[in-house]
Every structure is written in C-alpha cells, then in structure tokens.
Design a protein around this motif. Sequence first.
Motif, mmCIF file in Angstrom:
data_model
loop_
_atom_site.group_PDB
_atom_site.id
_atom_site.type_symbol
_atom_site.label_atom_id
_atom_site.label_comp_id
_atom_site.label_asym_id
_atom_site.label_seq_id
_atom_site.Cartn_x
_atom_site.Cartn_y
_atom_site.Cartn_z
ATOM 1 N N ILE A 78 0.842 -1.190 0.000
ATOM 2 C CA ILE A 78 0.000 0.000 0.000
ATOM 3 C C ILE A 78 0.876 1.237 0.000
ATOM 4 N N ASP A 79 0.554 2.162 -0.879
ATOM 5 C CA ASP A 79 1.278 3.428 -0.970
ATOM 6 C C ASP A 79 0.437 4.511 -0.312
ATOM 7 N N SER A 107 -3.093 6.345 -1.905
ATOM 8 C CA SER A 107 -4.244 5.489 -1.606
ATOM 9 C C SER A 107 -5.573 6.232 -1.666
ATOM 10 N N LEU A 119 -11.541 0.275 -1.647
ATOM 11 C CA LEU A 119 -10.755 0.340 -0.424
ATOM 12 C C LEU A 119 -10.480 -1.083 0.072
ATOM 13 N N ASP A 174 -6.154 3.820 4.500
ATOM 14 C CA ASP A 174 -5.534 2.928 3.519
ATOM 15 C C ASP A 174 -6.162 1.543 3.469
#
Length: 330
Positions: free
Chosen positions: A6-7, A11, A112, A88
């Motif tokens: 995850i960035d 996000s 998400l 996130d």
Amino acid sequence: MKHLEIDPETSGAPTKDHVNKSTEMPEPTTTKVHPPNKPEQETNVKFVLCWHATTILEWEGLRILIDPNFLHANDHVHLGPGELPRIDAVLLSHYHEDHFDKLVEDKLKRSLPIITIPHAKECLTAKGDKSFTAVHALDFFQSMRLDVKTGKIQGGQKPSIKVTGMPGKHVPPGPLNVANNILGTVPPTNGWMVELGYAAAADSEKFDCGHRIYISGDTLMVDEPKEIPERNTDKNIDPMLVHLGGTTIPGPSMPLLMITMDGKQSVQPMQLLNPDVTIPIHYDDYDVFMSLLSDFKKAVIEAGLSDKVVYLDRTDQFEFNVRHGITTVC
C-alpha cells in the motif's frame, strides 16, 4: 502468506464523496503515551478511539480503520464519514451493523482494501455493482501482510503490518449454537493479532515484529480464544483491545443470550494473555448492553489489575513506539 503493498501517498480518500480535504489524523481530545513517562516525540504509533469499536491505527504513515460504524444511538460519535482522514485499509471483525453499518455500506469506496472473515467477504462481494472489490478473507490463524510502499528502507527492510485472524465466538456451545448455525441469526466473528514491524524490501516471508496488538473482537470467553496463548508462547502483547458490553439479544429486558463478554468475563483474557496494557472498548453505545464499563472497572480492581488498564474516551489518542531492530518473537 498473502502480501499487499500500500502506498499511503496515493491510496486516496476513504469515501466516495469525501469532503474532508485534510489527510491528517483527527485532533485528539487527550493523548495518552505508553509507557507514561515516554516523551510524545519518541512515539511512532497512533491509536484513536472514534466510538464504540470504531478505531483508527496509524503506523509509519499507514492507516487502518477498524470496525467502521458512523451511525450511533447516544450521540457519542465525533467523526462522520466526511470527517475521516485518509484511510488505507479497513479491518472488519464481522458483518454486523454496529461494526459495519448501512452508512458505511453506502459511503466507503468500493476499491478500499478490506481485511475480514470469510462470511463477511461473501456478504461484501455479493452486492452486484455495489460490491466491494478488494476484500481479503482470513480464517482463524491465517495471516496476511500489508507492506508500506516507501523509500524509507532500513537495513534492507521497510515498515509492515502483519494481520492474523484470531478465534472468536458469539454463541456458546450447546443447543443455541446448533440452532444459530442453521438459522444464521448471529453472524460469525473473530478477533485479530496486529503485528507492527519490518519486512524485507523484496517479496519475502521474513518479518521482524516490533510490537503486537491483540483485538478481541465481539467474542465470549469460550474454548476457541483459549487457543491463542497456546499458539503464541512467549509472544508479548501490548496493548490488548477488549470488547465489553455483555451484549444481549434480543435485549436487557429479555436477555435470552449474551454474545459479548461482560465485565467479569473480560478480565479472563487479561489473565490468560497477560498484555502489558488493556484498553476497554465497545461498552455503552447501544441499549443491548447489559454490562457497562463500571462492571469492568470493578472486576479489574478485584483481580488486582488496575495498573494494567488505560481508559480512553471518544477521540482520545494512545501513542507508543515501535523501534527498528528491537524485535519480539514472531
């Protein structure tokens, strides 16, 4: 073990019509630091209690929203869907409206990432064009890792969160459990072990755990959760989030069945798992609760465990530190 990178920089907003332009965590009413004498500038983990079981955990820029619920009975909530910071991923213990309500169903972005149990995944992905598209199911003792996409690499490692499903059970063994398995009146549930640490920058199973958080979820103290210490020998827990309430169905006026721990039961996981700190949540927001926070406080005092409990009010923040290179056994 499944890996998900995850960035936090890309996000995006947590809801479809997000109106809050700030990506910052909500301003806390009170900040409590662990250990109490640690300066706030030395902490790198933030945990915010929104209300009920809805909480936000932030570690190295990665934010996880736990059991999101924006509808409320007693007007305790201070965060609505439009006031959430950047999120996130979602951690969902079970598919029930006080943990994932209808407003969440409508508002959260379908892309998400959601980590939950198999039953909840079936529900979340069976909504046609309204289905959630990034749902990851974990059964008891199954794990997945959320790796933070970052240029902050230390010793060939980067920040990571390992999530493992922990046993939970709403209905005790016996005829009622058999009937519930057939009728599906009370949904299955679980708890979580959330480990904050560092993983190899390359795709690898190696994970160095710096801190371990146990979240009980909505469960009774039956045989299934007692398996947790057997599988986690010599693994320190700090903190533990314990769900209270003595939730009854159909309600306190006709308490036919208790499906979450009351004050007396909730001391048992403290004694079983021996966490450094316990934070009680999920105890006074609905009229189905038969056991309030005062029952827990009384049981804690009688057990001689008062010095191992931290009490948070809504929007209070709990902070602690995960140090790289100082690891526990994982």
